[in-house]
Design a protein around this motif. Sequence first.
Motif, mmCIF file in Angstrom:
data_model
loop_
_atom_site.group_PDB
_atom_site.id
_atom_site.type_symbol
_atom_site.label_atom_id
_atom_site.label_comp_id
_atom_site.label_asym_id
_atom_site.label_seq_id
_atom_site.Cartn_x
_atom_site.Cartn_y
_atom_site.Cartn_z
ATOM 1 N N THR A 125 3.043 7.500 -12.186
ATOM 2 C CA THR A 125 2.030 7.133 -11.207
ATOM 3 C C THR A 125 2.741 6.612 -9.962
ATOM 4 O OG1 THR A 125 0.431 6.608 -12.910
ATOM 5 C CG2 THR A 125 0.117 5.537 -10.775
ATOM 6 N N ILE A 126 2.290 7.082 -8.788
ATOM 7 C CA ILE A 126 2.914 6.640 -7.544
ATOM 8 C C ILE A 126 2.033 5.573 -6.912
ATOM 9 C CG2 ILE A 126 3.724 7.341 -5.257
ATOM 10 C CD1 ILE A 126 3.938 10.229 -6.511
ATOM 11 N N VAL A 127 2.616 4.408 -6.615
ATOM 12 C CA VAL A 127 1.856 3.328 -5.994
ATOM 13 C C VAL A 127 2.522 2.973 -4.680
ATOM 14 C CG1 VAL A 127 1.008 0.968 -6.255
ATOM 15 C CG2 VAL A 127 1.267 2.432 -8.272
ATOM 16 N N ILE A 128 1.751 2.982 -3.598
ATOM 17 C CA ILE A 128 2.260 2.493 -2.312
ATOM 18 C C ILE A 128 1.419 1.277 -1.970
ATOM 19 C CG2 ILE A 128 2.630 2.986 0.125
ATOM 20 C CD1 ILE A 128 2.555 5.973 -0.677
ATOM 21 N N SER A 129 2.055 0.170 -1.627
ATOM 22 C CA SER A 129 1.289 -1.018 -1.304
ATOM 23 C C SER A 129 1.937 -1.777 -0.168
ATOM 24 C CB SER A 129 1.157 -1.896 -2.551
ATOM 25 O OG SER A 129 0.127 -2.823 -2.341
ATOM 26 N N LYS A 130 1.085 -2.378 0.659
ATOM 27 C CA LYS A 130 1.577 -3.109 1.826
ATOM 28 C C LYS A 130 0.707 -4.350 1.959
ATOM 29 C CE LYS A 130 2.467 -2.159 6.713
ATOM 30 N NZ LYS A 130 2.337 -1.133 7.764
ATOM 31 N N THR A 131 1.327 -5.507 2.160
ATOM 32 C CA THR A 131 0.542 -6.740 2.161
ATOM 33 C C THR A 131 0.233 -7.263 3.552
ATOM 34 O OG1 THR A 131 2.596 -7.955 1.845
ATOM 35 C CG2 THR A 131 1.270 -7.525 -0.107
#
Lengths: 553, 372
Positions: free
Chosen positions: A134-140
Amino acid sequence: MTSSIAKELAKGQRAISVAEFFEKNRHLLGFANKAQSLLTSVKEAVDNSLDACEEANVLPDINVELKEVKKNRFKLIIEDNGPGIVKKQIAPIFGKFLYGSKFESIGGKQSRGQQGIGISSVVLYAQLTTGKPTIVISKTSPKDEAHKFKIHIDTKTNEPEIVNAETSEWMKDHGTKIEFEIEAKYQESKQSVPEYIKETAVINPHAKITYVGPDNKKLEFPRVSEKLPKKAKKIRPHPHGVELGILKRMLKATTARSLKSFLTKEFDKVGSGTANEIVKKSELDPKILPRLLTGEQMEQLLNAVQDTKIMNPSMDCLSPIGAEILKNSVEAEYDIDFVHAITRPTTVYRGMPFQIECAIGYGGSLNPEGRVGLMRFANKVPLLYQQGACAISKAVSDVNWKSYGLQQSSGSLPNGPAVILVHMASVWVPYTSEGKEAIASYPAIIKEIKLAVQECGRFLQRYVSKKKKAAFEAAKKEKFKGYAQELAIALSKLTGKPMEEIHKKITEIADTKFSKFEEELDEMEEKSKVKPKEELEEEEESEEVEQNGNNYQ
Amino acid sequence: MATTTNENRESIIKSLKGTGNTILDELNKGDNPSVSIPLRTLSNVYFDDSDQLIKLGNKKQKRAFFNAGQSKKFMQTMLMAAQIKELLEQNQPALSTRQLYYILKHSIPGLKENTFDDQSTESDPVIEDIEVMIDYLREQLNLVAVPKGVMSGPITIKDMKTDDVIDYTKMGTAGGAVPPSVEKDVLQIKDCSADYVLVVEKFAVWNLLNQQKYWKKNNCILLTGKGQPARAERRLLARFGKELKIPIYCFCDMDVYGYYIYSVYKQGSINLAFFSEKAGTPQAKYLGFAIDDVKRFDIPRSSWIKLDKHDIKRLSEVSKYDWFKKKEWQDELKKIKEFGYKIESDALVAKKIEFTAKEYLPHKIENKLFLD
């Protein structure tokens, strides 16, 4: 069920691997077949996005995209504008079962997920069916970089396995984007992804949701309300909602050093007087260390709890949608002529506060024949499967809809151009299974649902009968017009006077005299009017479960 | 070619026009246009002792246009009135009520509805309403009821429309038809040498008598309306009664229906009470078959039919009608009830084929054995 499964897993007893557990129980987790697996995957991801946005006070803006890779294999992409996930949390949230804040003791607060196994089960499903991480891209935040992770789950250890981690450019200020590649079957009818998205949009009027299906068709559900729902408060469990299994777990986990302090510290609405009463009734040694209680003693304590009168649980822990917003939402999503929505006051089943909301839409382009559309929701999540087993369907079928302007063969859902929406908000929704597809039929819940739909029904009945009357009068008026024309011709033949002149005269009098004509119509209609049934009689409140619900042992 | 006289025609046209003008006046005053129609029910008929006829009372029913329940019927009444007026003005041939129904039946523009949908429940009653409303008979309105009667005997009539002279002594075994219109402008009695008129309820009985040349041997007019008579037979018999000045006898079944058919010829009917003065024949006498004849002529038991509950119910209804209140009739009705049997006029052949013609009828007439 899951509580026990969860507990077993949490304790680290590794009799079986996570993969094996998932394989054996996938039907309970919403992965019974390829079609349902797809829906569950969408559901878990969208639920997470909505929860994250609300938690961070962000109006949700969610994109769902589904691409067909090859036959029965799809890429599912869900992107939100939520707060994002800090780097070190990304892998455990997606790659570890039972991780996260949701898996806490009983009680808690109204939230979409309840078990904390949702999103990791999708990761595992993808891994088991396609082998793809699973590919997860996250930015806070805008000033931070986005993190991109490729995640597997180590099925032996229940630990995330990071296939790849890198920083990445992402034009978004903050948010999370997930990509799964899964085995799935796409369908467009009922219980479909678009249907699920639509219902999600209806019940989350503050969210903007965009969906692009495998055919590249884009569905947009605009935001109806700019107001974020009130945040649900976390509450401690109410003693009357506690069963032996939970009590056991709470006793093991507590830091309290006496029964009395255990009771006052861990439960809602238990003060020192109530605690003393419970301890006295239990005939247990008040000084006993709570975590040392034997099974027998636990039962003694539980019986004492049930025997003691305790104030109702705190009612401010729920976050209903609200009648006005719900009404606007139904109006926005459906082409209808009439809608009425209500929010019932908070009430309690087995010590659990809950609240029922209902909306009924009618007319417009809805199919005038066949069953009404029934939309079931629990904590703002659409329930698409197991309609027949659900308390909502049972309660709605149980109402005599003929009194409320709809057709019905007794004991089944009504027929007619209507949509009925029922939402149950609760600290703990009693699902009939882990797939979270149907609400268990507790009498208190059934009763509340009935009261809610009946109240909406009364408004519907008024609308329908008004409409019928208007149609009846319009038809009569038309008839009269036709008769007037014929009469003018006849009178012209009889008297030799011009027909147009006579017709004008008749029409003139018709306009001034018409009220009289209508009055007589009213009388005629009055006779055929059906009086709506009196309100549902108050039922004895009973705490027995009709159907096997969740029992937390 | 109309059957009605010119004089009648003009006054009917005037009357219908008057009805239309009254309605226009109401409209001009801003009133709810309406017509008053005499009620044609048992509650609004009475028996006039002085001329022995059933007559219509004074009760009227208002029919208004601005009334949800009456609006359509009001429109139908006006359509019918206008059509009748138009046919009279155009001097058209007489039409049947069914033909008139077809002329008026059409879909109303803008509605999924016809002006008339049924003859017997919609257009026929409206025609009768107009008859009583303007006090002219259907025959005068240039409408014909379908006749079914036949007759034979020493009478010659002239059809005024065709100038044909019809001799009812030369009608063979079938007999001659009763014309649809028997009004004076169509039918004139040219010559009649009969000593009496014998009205026979049933065609089968009439047929046998005709074959036996009963009318020739007894010098009478032999007429049947084949059961319950239509308007033409009743009207014709009434004219015989008024113009020929000869006795009129009726021969029916000995049961309550036979008695009632006799009373329709003699005194008129409830539904067409307004027609009695034109179509009643008060001097008609009931020759038989009567209860005393059973013994007198020794009618075999095999010819008796047991009264059923409908007979008994109808007997008590009929005995309450004012025109059956005469003692002789009350006795007759009482006796048949006690006797418990009825006898059909057809049954008399069981005694002997020529019994009716040679023994029964001559004996009854000769000895004046009849009920009034």
